[in-house]
Design a protein around this motif. Structure first.
Motif, PDB file in Angstrom:
ATOM      1  N   VAL A 169       0.791  -1.120   0.054  1.00 23.25           N
ATOM      2  CA  VAL A 169      -0.165  -0.002  -0.001  1.00 23.25           C
ATOM      3  C   VAL A 169       1.024   1.227   0.219  1.00 23.25           C
ATOM      4  O   VAL A 169       1.928   1.309   0.888  1.00 23.25           O
ATOM      5  CB  VAL A 169      -1.178   0.057   1.085  1.00 23.25           C
ATOM      6  CG1 VAL A 169      -1.719   1.220   1.086  1.00 23.25           C
ATOM      7  CG2 VAL A 169      -1.944  -1.220   1.192  1.00 23.25           C
ATOM      8  N   LEU A 170       0.665   2.177  -0.773  1.00 20.38           N
ATOM      9  CA  LEU A 170       1.396   3.396  -1.245  1.00 20.38           C
ATOM     10  C   LEU A 170       1.089   4.445  -0.165  1.00 20.38           C
ATOM     11  O   LEU A 170      -0.129   4.524   0.154  1.00 20.38           O
ATOM     12  CB  LEU A 170       1.523   3.897  -2.526  1.00 20.38           C
ATOM     13  CG  LEU A 170       2.086   3.000  -3.341  1.00 20.38           C
ATOM     14  CD1 LEU A 170       1.992   3.502  -4.800  1.00 20.38           C
ATOM     15  CD2 LEU A 170       3.612   2.859  -3.489  1.00 20.38           C
ATOM     16  N   SER A 171       2.031   5.296   0.282  1.00 20.57           N
ATOM     17  CA  SER A 171       1.632   6.381   1.222  1.00 20.57           C
ATOM     18  C   SER A 171       2.462   7.559   0.317  1.00 20.57           C
ATOM     19  O   SER A 171       3.514   7.451  -0.370  1.00 20.57           O
ATOM     20  CB  SER A 171       2.457   6.297   2.574  1.00 20.57           C
ATOM     21  OG  SER A 171       2.056   5.192   3.160  1.00 20.57           O
ATOM     22  N   PRO A 172       1.776   8.771   0.441  1.00 22.49           N
ATOM     23  CA  PRO A 172       2.173   9.840   0.057  1.00 22.49           C
ATOM     24  C   PRO A 172       3.492   9.994   0.240  1.00 22.49           C
ATOM     25  O   PRO A 172       4.227  10.074   1.333  1.00 22.49           O
ATOM     26  CB  PRO A 172       1.347  11.036   0.323  1.00 22.49           C
ATOM     27  CG  PRO A 172       0.361  10.405   0.914  1.00 22.49           C
ATOM     28  CD  PRO A 172       0.556   9.164   1.308  1.00 22.49           C
ATOM     29  N   GLY A 173       4.226  10.443  -0.902  1.00 23.70           N
ATOM     30  CA  GLY A 173       5.762  10.808  -0.805  1.00 23.70           C
ATOM     31  C   GLY A 173       6.577   9.477  -1.004  1.00 23.70           C
ATOM     32  O   GLY A 173       7.831   9.696  -1.279  1.00 23.70           O
ATOM     33  N   ASP A 174       6.033   8.186  -1.090  1.00 27.83           N
ATOM     34  CA  ASP A 174       6.950   7.042  -1.681  1.00 27.83           C
ATOM     35  C   ASP A 174       7.379   7.270  -3.065  1.00 27.83           C
ATOM     36  O   ASP A 174       6.889   7.892  -3.886  1.00 27.83           O
ATOM     37  CB  ASP A 174       5.999   6.003  -1.566  1.00 27.83           C
ATOM     38  CG  ASP A 174       5.407   5.424  -0.369  1.00 27.83           C
ATOM     39  OD1 ASP A 174       6.222   5.774   0.826  1.00 27.83           O
ATOM     40  OD2 ASP A 174       4.658   4.664  -0.176  1.00 27.83           O
ATOM     41  N   THR A 175       8.759   6.801  -3.192  1.00 26.30           N
ATOM     42  CA  THR A 175       9.367   6.591  -4.425  1.00 26.30           C
ATOM     43  C   THR A 175       9.511   5.546  -4.653  1.00 26.30           C
ATOM     44  O   THR A 175       9.916   4.334  -4.135  1.00 26.30           O
ATOM     45  CB  THR A 175      10.575   7.658  -4.198  1.00 26.30           C
ATOM     46  OG1 THR A 175      10.709   8.623  -3.725  1.00 26.30           O
ATOM     47  CG2 THR A 175      11.443   7.516  -5.638  1.00 26.30           C
ATOM     48  N   ILE A 176       9.163   5.215  -6.315  1.00 25.88           N
ATOM     49  CA  ILE A 176       9.254   3.940  -6.628  1.00 25.88           C
ATOM     50  C   ILE A 176      10.204   3.868  -7.727  1.00 25.88           C
ATOM     51  O   ILE A 176      10.273   4.511  -8.619  1.00 25.88           O
ATOM     52  CB  ILE A 176       7.772   3.775  -7.266  1.00 25.88           C
ATOM     53  CG1 ILE A 176       6.605   3.768  -6.240  1.00 25.88           C
ATOM     54  CG2 ILE A 176       7.532   2.234  -7.998  1.00 25.88           C
ATOM     55  CD1 ILE A 176       5.339   3.930  -6.918  1.00 25.88           C
ATOM     56  N   PHE A 177      10.853   2.643  -7.819  1.00 21.71           N
ATOM     57  CA  PHE A 177      11.781   2.345  -8.897  1.00 21.71           C
ATOM     58  C   PHE A 177      11.285   0.850  -9.687  1.00 21.71           C
ATOM     59  O   PHE A 177      10.952   0.063  -8.928  1.00 21.71           O
ATOM     60  CB  PHE A 177      13.159   2.176  -8.397  1.00 21.71           C
ATOM     61  CG  PHE A 177      13.622   3.394  -7.550  1.00 21.71           C
ATOM     62  CD1 PHE A 177      14.331   4.213  -8.245  1.00 21.71           C
ATOM     63  CD2 PHE A 177      13.509   3.524  -6.095  1.00 21.71           C
ATOM     64  CE1 PHE A 177      14.951   5.385  -7.426  1.00 21.71           C
ATOM     65  CE2 PHE A 177      13.809   4.615  -5.461  1.00 21.71           C
ATOM     66  CZ  PHE A 177      14.710   5.623  -6.164  1.00 21.71           C
ATOM     67  N   PHE A 178      11.203   0.966 -10.788  1.00 22.02           N
ATOM     68  CA  PHE A 178      10.888  -0.350 -11.497  1.00 22.02           C
ATOM     69  C   PHE A 178      12.124  -0.913 -12.219  1.00 22.02           C
ATOM     70  O   PHE A 178      12.742  -0.256 -13.225  1.00 22.02           O
ATOM     71  CB  PHE A 178       9.892   0.089 -12.594  1.00 22.02           C
ATOM     72  CG  PHE A 178       8.593   0.654 -12.134  1.00 22.02           C
ATOM     73  CD1 PHE A 178       7.765   0.093 -11.520  1.00 22.02           C
ATOM     74  CD2 PHE A 178       8.501   2.172 -12.176  1.00 22.02           C
ATOM     75  CE1 PHE A 178       6.673   0.440 -10.960  1.00 22.02           C
ATOM     76  CE2 PHE A 178       7.343   2.645 -11.617  1.00 22.02           C
ATOM     77  CZ  PHE A 178       6.452   2.072 -11.139  1.00 22.02           C
ATOM     78  N   GLY A 179      12.590  -2.036 -11.703  1.00 17.72           N
ATOM     79  CA  GLY A 179      13.661  -2.876 -12.223  1.00 17.72           C
ATOM     80  C   GLY A 179      15.003  -2.336 -11.586  1.00 17.72           C
ATOM     81  O   GLY A 179      16.240  -2.931 -11.963  1.00 17.72           O
ATOM     82  N   GLY A 180      15.249  -1.236 -10.939  1.00 14.22           N
ATOM     83  CA  GLY A 180      16.434  -0.970 -10.423  1.00 14.22           C
ATOM     84  C   GLY A 180      16.607   0.556 -10.346  1.00 14.22           C
ATOM     85  O   GLY A 180      15.703   1.370 -10.692  1.00 14.22           O
ATOM     86  N   HIS A 181      17.465   0.926  -9.477  1.00 14.86           N
ATOM     87  CA  HIS A 181      17.625   2.645  -9.341  1.00 14.86           C
ATOM     88  C   HIS A 181      18.600   2.991 -10.486  1.00 14.86           C
ATOM     89  O   HIS A 181      19.234   2.350 -11.169  1.00 14.86           O
ATOM     90  CB  HIS A 181      18.431   2.647  -7.990  1.00 14.86           C
ATOM     91  CG  HIS A 181      17.750   2.311  -6.848  1.00 14.86           C
ATOM     92  ND1 HIS A 181      17.139   0.942  -6.686  1.00 14.86           N
ATOM     93  CD2 HIS A 181      17.241   2.875  -5.893  1.00 14.86           C
ATOM     94  CE1 HIS A 181      16.428   1.101  -5.722  1.00 14.86           C
ATOM     95  NE2 HIS A 181      16.665   2.140  -4.897  1.00 14.86           N
ATOM     96  N   GLY A 182      18.433   4.261 -10.696  1.00  9.51           N
ATOM     97  CA  GLY A 182      19.197   5.033 -11.621  1.00  9.51           C
ATOM     98  C   GLY A 182      18.679   5.611 -12.816  1.00  9.51           C
ATOM     99  O   GLY A 182      19.340   6.537 -13.374  1.00  9.51           O
TER     100      GLY A 182
END
Length: 191
Positions: A169-182
């Motif tokens: 469950v997401l909270s406001p301000g969460d940062t999401i990365f798909f497959g890895g960082h960068g």
């Protein structure tokens, strides 16, 4: 005719003799090498194993493959998250804060949005570490849920590179990365 039989018979005997000599010499050489290796090992100081094998330098563009250690439906490393319900008039969105779609915003609907490299996704990202159909973000029971669609390289939340999530469950301000960082980074915001 007899001379041909004699010739070929002698020729065969010579070939057999040469083959037997080669085999005998090879056995002697292998035995001698084994004895030399034993004597070297006995006279050499004891070998101390290295504490850690040398590691390659960190490469932020390298693909990391994660094996899921938590069953589907769990938070996968984020057990203490507060699960806040969305206000009735709230408009949840994913905002790209880094990568090829920086500053683009995508509204999260009840039906949800899909993220991946395939052109039929709502959010198309070009990172080769992302799967064709990587993740889904939608509203379930008045909460915004992020689901990894069994992607190859995982979905990560809030820079926790060693804790891929399967559903959270997401909270406001969460940062999401798909497959890895960068590359593409998305922030979950609620207006």
């Amino acid at each position: 005719m007899l001379k041909y039989y004699v010739f070929w018979g002698l020729f065969a005997l010579v070939l057999i003799g040469v083959a037997a000599t080669l085999v005998r010499d090879r056995r002697r050489r292998l035995k001698r090498e084994a004895e030399e290796a034993k004597s070297r090992a006995a006279s050499a100081p004891p070998h101390k194993p290295a504490l850690r094998p040398p590691q390659a330098p960190y490469d932020p563009t390298a693909t990391r493959v994660h094996i899921r250690t938590t069953p589907a439906g769990t938070h996968g490393g984020l057990p203490n998250r507060a699960e806040a319900r969305l206000p009735s008039a709230a408009v949840p969105r994913l905002v790209c804060v880094g990568g090829s779609q920086k500053d683009h915003s995508f509204a999260v609907t009840a039906a949800g949005i899909t993220v991946g490299r395939s052109k039929d996704n709502t959010v198309v990202i070009t990172d080769p570490r992302a799967s064709n159909h990587h993740a889904w973000v939608g509203i379930v029971d008045h909460k915004v849920v992020l689901r990894d669609l069994e992607s190859t390289n995982g979905t990560f939340l809030n820079a926790q590179i060693d804790a891929p999530v399967s559903e959270v469950v997401l909270s406001p301000g969460d940062t999401i990365f798909f497959g890895g960082h960068g590359r593409d980074q998305f922030r979950f915001v609620v207006d």
